[in-house]
Each structure stands twice: as C-alpha cells, then as structure tokens.
Design a protein around this motif. Structure first.
Motif, PDB file in Angstrom:
ATOM      1  N   HIS A 157       0.060  -1.275   6.982  1.00 18.52           N
ATOM      2  CA  HIS A 157       0.657  -0.057   7.128  1.00 18.52           C
ATOM      3  C   HIS A 157       1.512   0.251   8.319  1.00 18.52           C
ATOM      4  O   HIS A 157       2.715   0.758   8.187  1.00 18.52           O
ATOM      5  N   ALA A 161       1.862   4.039   0.515  1.00 20.73           N
ATOM      6  CA  ALA A 161       0.829   4.588   1.359  1.00 20.73           C
ATOM      7  C   ALA A 161       1.516   4.681   2.728  1.00 20.73           C
ATOM      8  O   ALA A 161       1.625   5.881   3.621  1.00 20.73           O
ATOM      9  N   PHE A 211      -0.768  -4.067  -6.231  1.00 22.02           N
ATOM     10  CA  PHE A 211      -1.359  -3.606  -5.086  1.00 22.02           C
ATOM     11  C   PHE A 211      -0.579  -3.764  -3.793  1.00 22.02           C
ATOM     12  O   PHE A 211      -0.674  -2.622  -3.308  1.00 22.02           O
ATOM     13  N   THR A 227       1.419  -0.272  -3.666  1.00 18.21           N
ATOM     14  CA  THR A 227       0.795   0.785  -3.711  1.00 18.21           C
ATOM     15  C   THR A 227      -0.424   1.121  -2.508  1.00 18.21           C
ATOM     16  O   THR A 227      -0.077   2.263  -1.899  1.00 18.21           O
ATOM     17  N   GLU A 228      -0.620   0.014  -1.913  1.00 14.58           N
ATOM     18  CA  GLU A 228      -1.613   0.330  -0.761  1.00 14.58           C
ATOM     19  C   GLU A 228      -0.801   0.093   0.445  1.00 14.58           C
ATOM     20  O   GLU A 228      -1.449   0.740   1.484  1.00 14.58           O
TER      21      GLU A 228
END
Length: 298
Positions: free
Chosen positions: A249, A18, A10, A13-14
C-alpha cells in the motif's frame, strides 16, 4: 488528480483501490472491471461506483491505475492513453515486445505520463540501497525468489496467467530487474535453464561486464519460500532486505505521487512505460534462452 482503477481482482482491490482511497493528494473516482458485478462490489468497499463502461469512466478521470492480467493490460493502457489519461501500470507491461511497444507509442502520441508499479522501487529502503550501490564498484548480483504462489493460503492461487510455465520469469522477473539494472547497468544478454519443478535459473549479462543470477520459482514449498537480493563488489556484499508484510500500500501511494509529479512537470520517470518495454525485451530474451539452452541477446 482523479483516478480510476481498472481491475477488480485481489491486487486491484486490496492494493490499488485501497491506496488511492487513502491517498491525501489523489481521488478515487471509480472502478472498472470486465465482470460488472465484481466491479460494483469492489467500488462499494470504497464508496465509489463500479462499472463495466470503460469509455464513460475514462472520460471522467485524469489517470488510471491498472491491475489486470498482463495479456489484458496493453489494450486498456492504449485506450486510456488515447483518452488522455496518465498511466500507473502493473508489471509486466505486456507479455510480448509488440504489445509493450504499443503502450509506449500510445503514451508518446498522447503526451501522457506513465509509471510502472514495480513495488520495490518505491520503497525508501531500496532508494538507500541503490545509492550505496552507486558508490561501489560492483561486479555482480543475485536474486533468489522462491514463492508459494499456489499454496492454499495464497491470494494468487487462482491466477490463471501465473500458472503458465514461464510465469515465474514474467511475474517475479520484473521486480528482480528493477533492482539489478539500476545497480549493475542495463541487461544486454541472457542464458538460463528450467528445473523439473519449473524453477527458472537465469544469468543476465549487464552492460559494462557485470552479471547477475536469478533463481525464480512460483511452486516452492512454504518452508522454502523467501526472497534474497544482493550485489557485490569492492564494498563487499550489499544486501537488500525484503519488505514487511502489507507494505505494498505504501509503495503504491509513492508511485501515485510520482506519477502525479511526472504529469505536472512533463518529465520522464525512470520506471515509465519505456522502461517497462525494455523489461519485456529482457524477459523475452531470457525466455528464449531458457527454451534454447543458449545465450540470447536482448
């Protein structure tokens, strides 16, 4: 700079993938995973190859962004450093002092840059808070972090390593240290206890005499969950607000930029692998203090 993400879960990837896919000054080249099918699926989301062939991917990139369990990270970090790749590491760097020191030795021998992705340290709000703290005569601080890690809606509910008894300290502790140490000074000793529900309560002694208290839980109810951070001294209590949802992010993108700057200049980053190893020494001392019910030096 060409990056590979090592990990296909998770967080890898997230956040890692990203962030890199959208970064204006970095290129996501590929994703490696222990489960090739998961790596391929993660790569497809960002139109890059997914693979289980680590050596081939390392030969094709300048840097890696690692997001795997902390027991797995040291071996990957050493292999990446030996391949000449700069390292964006996850916290904690390792679960033992010898493993953390292996990572430091590998980065030193290879002459590669390293940054530990301590999410709070790459926020503009944290930089302002630490600057304000640096202008105050501080005597202490406090961290309360009550997480519902295994709630039905938590993305980390299937995390095996976070289910271990010491996980709140090793999972949440690095973030707490990354805030309290630059404000109050390096930690030199620890003492603590563990409550019946697994909540860890630790008092850390900082160089110069300040102390910080840390209450960390992975099993809090959803109604209790939340984070509080503050230091206090002659300017009163300086509170750092938790980040908004989804801001990891942006923090990761800043970490990528700062790793690239360290790689280009050859300078050491304040959150490099050496600091990551220091954190592991502090966490190991705190864990020993909790187990013994007695003060332990770092």
């Amino acid at each position: 700079m060409r990056f590979a993400v090592l990990g296909s879960g998770f967080w890898a990837t997230e956040v890692h993938s990203a962030s890199l896919a959208a970064h204006p000054e970095a290129e996501l080249v590929g994703i490696w995973g222990r489960d090739e099918a998961k790596a391929v699926a993660a790569g497809a989301r960002h139109d890059v190859p997914g693979t289980a062939d680590l050596d081939a991917l390392l030969a094709d990139v300048d840097a890696v962004s690692i997001s795997v369990p902390p027991s797995v990270q040291p071996d990957l970090a050493v292999r990446a450093a030996e391949a000449g790749c700069h390292l964006l590491l996850e916290k904690p760097v390792a679960l033992s002092v010898p493993d953390a020191e292996r990572v430091v030795a590998a980065t030193t021998a290879a002459g590669v840059a390293s940054v530990v992705f301590l999410t709070y340290r790459f926020r503009e709000q944290t930089a302002s808070w630490l600057e304000q703290a640096s202008r105050s005569a501080l005597v202490g601080g406090s961290v309360t972090w009550l997480a519902s890690t295994f709630a039905a809606d938590s993305p980390f509910r299937g995390s095996v390593w976070r289910a271990e008894p010491g996980a709140p300290l090793w999972d949440l502790g690095p973030h707490a240290l990354s805030l309290m140490e630059p404000a109050l000074g390096p930690v030199v000793a620890a003492l603590g206890t563990r409550a019946a529900d697994g909540t860890v309560n630790v008092v850390l002694e900082h160089e110069g005499g300040a102390t910080s208290t840390h209450t960390l839980s992975a099993s809090a109810s959803s109604l209790s969950a939340g984070e509080e951070f503050w230091v206090h001294g002659d300017a009163g209590r300086l509170v750092l607000l938790p980040p908004p949802e989804g801001s990891a992010h942006e923090a990761h993108a800043v970490a990528v930029t700062e790793l690239q700057a360290a790689a280009l200049t050859g300078g050491a980053h304040p959150c490099d692998a050496g600091y990551g190893a220091h954190q592991v020494r502090v966490l190991a001392a705190a864990e020993a203090a909790v187990a013994a019910g007695a003060r332990r030096q770092v």
